[in-house]
Design a protein around this motif. Structure first.
Motif, mmCIF file in Angstrom:
data_model
loop_
_atom_site.group_PDB
_atom_site.id
_atom_site.type_symbol
_atom_site.label_atom_id
_atom_site.label_comp_id
_atom_site.label_asym_id
_atom_site.label_seq_id
_atom_site.Cartn_x
_atom_site.Cartn_y
_atom_site.Cartn_z
ATOM 1 N N ILE A 184 18.743 -10.660 -7.044
ATOM 2 C CA ILE A 184 18.952 -9.746 -6.658
ATOM 3 C C ILE A 184 19.949 -9.696 -5.290
ATOM 4 O O ILE A 184 21.537 -9.801 -4.771
ATOM 5 C CB ILE A 184 19.485 -8.188 -6.722
ATOM 6 C CG1 ILE A 184 19.489 -7.563 -7.798
ATOM 7 C CG2 ILE A 184 20.509 -7.357 -5.638
ATOM 8 C CD1 ILE A 184 18.492 -6.725 -8.051
ATOM 9 N N GLY A 185 19.399 -10.007 -3.875
ATOM 10 C CA GLY A 185 19.574 -10.442 -2.646
ATOM 11 C C GLY A 185 19.932 -11.268 -2.123
ATOM 12 O O GLY A 185 21.184 -11.942 -1.655
ATOM 13 N N VAL A 186 19.333 -12.571 -2.739
ATOM 14 C CA VAL A 186 19.852 -14.315 -2.636
ATOM 15 C C VAL A 186 21.256 -14.549 -3.843
ATOM 16 O O VAL A 186 21.502 -14.607 -2.191
ATOM 17 C CB VAL A 186 18.990 -14.886 -3.490
ATOM 18 C CG1 VAL A 186 19.229 -16.722 -3.180
ATOM 19 C CG2 VAL A 186 17.088 -14.883 -2.158
ATOM 20 N N CYS A 187 21.105 -13.509 -4.567
ATOM 21 C CA CYS A 187 22.621 -13.912 -5.540
ATOM 22 C C CYS A 187 23.813 -13.162 -4.519
ATOM 23 O O CYS A 187 24.622 -13.794 -3.924
ATOM 24 C CB CYS A 187 22.391 -13.007 -6.316
ATOM 25 S SG CYS A 187 21.548 -13.815 -7.792
ATOM 26 N N GLN A 188 23.643 -11.815 -3.917
ATOM 27 C CA GLN A 188 24.670 -11.236 -3.325
ATOM 28 C C GLN A 188 25.330 -11.949 -2.009
ATOM 29 O O GLN A 188 26.498 -12.199 -1.501
ATOM 30 C CB GLN A 188 24.104 -9.640 -2.547
ATOM 31 C CG GLN A 188 24.436 -8.886 -3.608
ATOM 32 C CD GLN A 188 23.638 -7.313 -3.509
ATOM 33 O OE1 GLN A 188 23.578 -7.061 -2.796
ATOM 34 N NE2 GLN A 188 24.066 -6.408 -4.381
ATOM 35 N N ALA A 189 24.276 -12.444 -1.187
ATOM 36 C CA ALA A 189 23.863 -13.609 0.232
ATOM 37 C C ALA A 189 24.928 -14.635 -0.261
ATOM 38 O O ALA A 189 25.965 -14.477 0.449
ATOM 39 C CB ALA A 189 22.931 -14.252 0.527
ATOM 40 N N PRO A 248 26.405 -25.361 -0.485
ATOM 41 C CA PRO A 248 25.486 -25.976 -1.404
ATOM 42 C C PRO A 248 23.976 -26.243 -0.515
ATOM 43 O O PRO A 248 22.899 -26.138 -1.260
ATOM 44 C CB PRO A 248 25.805 -27.441 -2.481
ATOM 45 C CG PRO A 248 27.288 -27.050 -2.175
ATOM 46 C CD PRO A 248 27.433 -25.962 -0.845
ATOM 47 N N ASP A 249 24.468 -26.863 0.940
ATOM 48 C CA ASP A 249 22.779 -27.126 1.299
ATOM 49 C C ASP A 249 22.436 -26.183 2.067
ATOM 50 O O ASP A 249 21.134 -26.177 2.209
ATOM 51 C CB ASP A 249 23.089 -28.312 2.553
ATOM 52 C CG ASP A 249 23.938 -27.375 3.753
ATOM 53 O OD1 ASP A 249 25.207 -27.139 3.326
ATOM 54 O OD2 ASP A 249 24.048 -28.547 4.826
ATOM 55 N N LEU A 250 23.089 -25.567 2.626
ATOM 56 C CA LEU A 250 22.676 -23.822 2.752
ATOM 57 C C LEU A 250 22.066 -23.295 1.552
ATOM 58 O O LEU A 250 20.548 -22.408 1.716
ATOM 59 C CB LEU A 250 23.678 -22.969 3.334
ATOM 60 C CG LEU A 250 22.489 -21.667 3.571
ATOM 61 C CD1 LEU A 250 22.226 -21.307 4.772
ATOM 62 C CD2 LEU A 250 24.408 -20.574 4.051
ATOM 63 N N THR A 260 17.831 -22.072 1.691
ATOM 64 C CA THR A 260 17.899 -21.429 1.421
ATOM 65 C C THR A 260 16.185 -20.891 0.163
ATOM 66 O O THR A 260 15.655 -19.877 0.159
ATOM 67 C CB THR A 260 18.452 -19.733 1.031
ATOM 68 O OG1 THR A 260 19.567 -19.911 2.621
ATOM 69 C CG2 THR A 260 18.794 -18.574 1.243
ATOM 70 N N LEU A 261 17.186 -21.758 -1.130
ATOM 71 C CA LEU A 261 15.980 -21.506 -1.958
ATOM 72 C C LEU A 261 14.964 -21.759 -1.608
ATOM 73 O O LEU A 261 13.270 -21.709 -2.326
ATOM 74 C CB LEU A 261 16.765 -21.998 -3.410
ATOM 75 C CG LEU A 261 17.752 -21.027 -4.353
ATOM 76 C CD1 LEU A 261 18.602 -21.484 -5.065
ATOM 77 C CD2 LEU A 261 17.375 -19.558 -4.461
ATOM 78 N N ALA A 262 14.469 -22.927 -0.965
ATOM 79 C CA ALA A 262 13.399 -23.391 -0.702
ATOM 80 C C ALA A 262 12.186 -22.532 0.068
ATOM 81 O O ALA A 262 11.519 -22.621 -0.178
ATOM 82 C CB ALA A 262 13.587 -24.689 0.065
ATOM 83 N N ILE A 263 12.716 -21.938 1.654
ATOM 84 C CA ILE A 263 12.005 -20.887 2.289
ATOM 85 C C ILE A 263 11.813 -20.184 0.626
ATOM 86 O O ILE A 263 10.568 -19.433 0.743
ATOM 87 C CB ILE A 263 13.006 -20.318 2.949
ATOM 88 C CG1 ILE A 263 13.216 -21.371 4.137
ATOM 89 C CG2 ILE A 263 12.327 -18.936 3.004
ATOM 90 C CD1 ILE A 263 14.021 -21.159 5.278
ATOM 91 N N VAL A 264 12.795 -18.926 0.429
ATOM 92 C CA VAL A 264 12.149 -17.940 -1.416
ATOM 93 C C VAL A 264 10.952 -18.690 -1.594
ATOM 94 O O VAL A 264 9.975 -18.038 -2.260
ATOM 95 C CB VAL A 264 13.132 -17.425 -1.454
ATOM 96 C CG1 VAL A 264 13.148 -16.552 -3.097
ATOM 97 C CG2 VAL A 264 14.947 -17.199 -0.906
ATOM 98 N N PHE A 265 11.070 -19.752 -2.291
ATOM 99 C CA PHE A 265 10.508 -20.121 -3.434
ATOM 100 C C PHE A 265 8.715 -20.452 -2.553
ATOM 101 O O PHE A 265 7.857 -20.862 -3.539
ATOM 102 C CB PHE A 265 10.978 -22.226 -4.058
ATOM 103 C CG PHE A 265 12.236 -21.573 -5.283
ATOM 104 C CD1 PHE A 265 12.339 -20.447 -5.266
ATOM 105 C CD2 PHE A 265 12.772 -22.201 -5.557
ATOM 106 C CE1 PHE A 265 13.248 -19.838 -6.327
ATOM 107 C CE2 PHE A 265 13.795 -22.100 -6.071
ATOM 108 C CZ PHE A 265 14.440 -21.131 -6.955
#
Length: 193
Positions: A162-167, A175-177, A181-186
């Motif tokens: 929810i947080g990542v999708c909203q952001a 796309p690069d951001l 961001t997904l790399a950090i979350v993962f």
């Protein structure tokens, strides 16, 4: 996949009525994604190529139309996620799913609304529950494969989604951001090495 249709009192729709309903749902999803829930029913009818009366015969209120869109989306997401859980590599399927949800959310807020739905109308209960159960299946598969930490629970995954999708939606990420961001979350979800 056929559009989600809540149970009707034992009646089935004629083929032309089913086609109209599907066109209305497709048009409404596009209009609501672009303009939000304040979009007019007249615009939805124009885009679907039907009269406003036809829209109201299928969906007596705008709320009923929004619920049908959410139900259709939940059913599609659940089917896609079940397929990924069944056929994907457990070590990567969870991350593929997470990335896909973020990508979908950038085109429509409906995905976020669906994930965050706390008070689910009875007509949406089954597809939303199927989606949540499948998220748990993907998570458990990734944990068994050793690609996600054992202490991560599905409630935390949904909160992160929810947080990542909203952001991603509201900040209009490049796309690069999104990738960074997904790399950090993962990295936070993976076991320590």
């Amino acid at each position: 996949m056929a559009p989600y249709e809540p149970a009707t009192a034992g009646r089935s729709l004629r083929s032309d009525a089913r086609r109209n309903r599907a066109r209305i749902l497709a048009a409404a999803e596009q209009v609501f994604a672009a303009k939000g829930p304040a979009a007019s029913t007249e615009e939805i009818a124009r885009r679907a190529g039907v009269g406003v009366g036809t829209v109201f015969r299928h969906f007596p209120t705008k709320e009923a139309l929004l619920q049908a869109i959410l139900g259709d989306l939940a059913a599609r997401l659940a089917a896609d996620t079940e397929s990924l859980a069944r056929d994907g590599d457990p070590a990567t399927a969870f991350f593929t799913f997470f990335t896909s949800m973020v990508e979908r959310s950038t085109s429509t807020k409906t995905v976020i609304d669906l994930l965050a739905e706390a008070d689910i109308p009875i007509t949406l209960a089954k597809p939303v529950e199927t989606l949540r159960r499948t998220i748990e299946d993907l998570l458990e598969g990734a944990q068994r494969a050793g690609s996600v930490r054992a202490d991560v629970r599905s409630a935390e995954v949904i909160a992160l989604l929810i947080g990542v999708c909203q952001a991603a939606l509201y900040a209009d990420w490049a796309p690069d951001l999104q990738d960074r961001t997904l790399a950090i979350v993962f990295d936070g979800l993976r076991p320590s090495r």
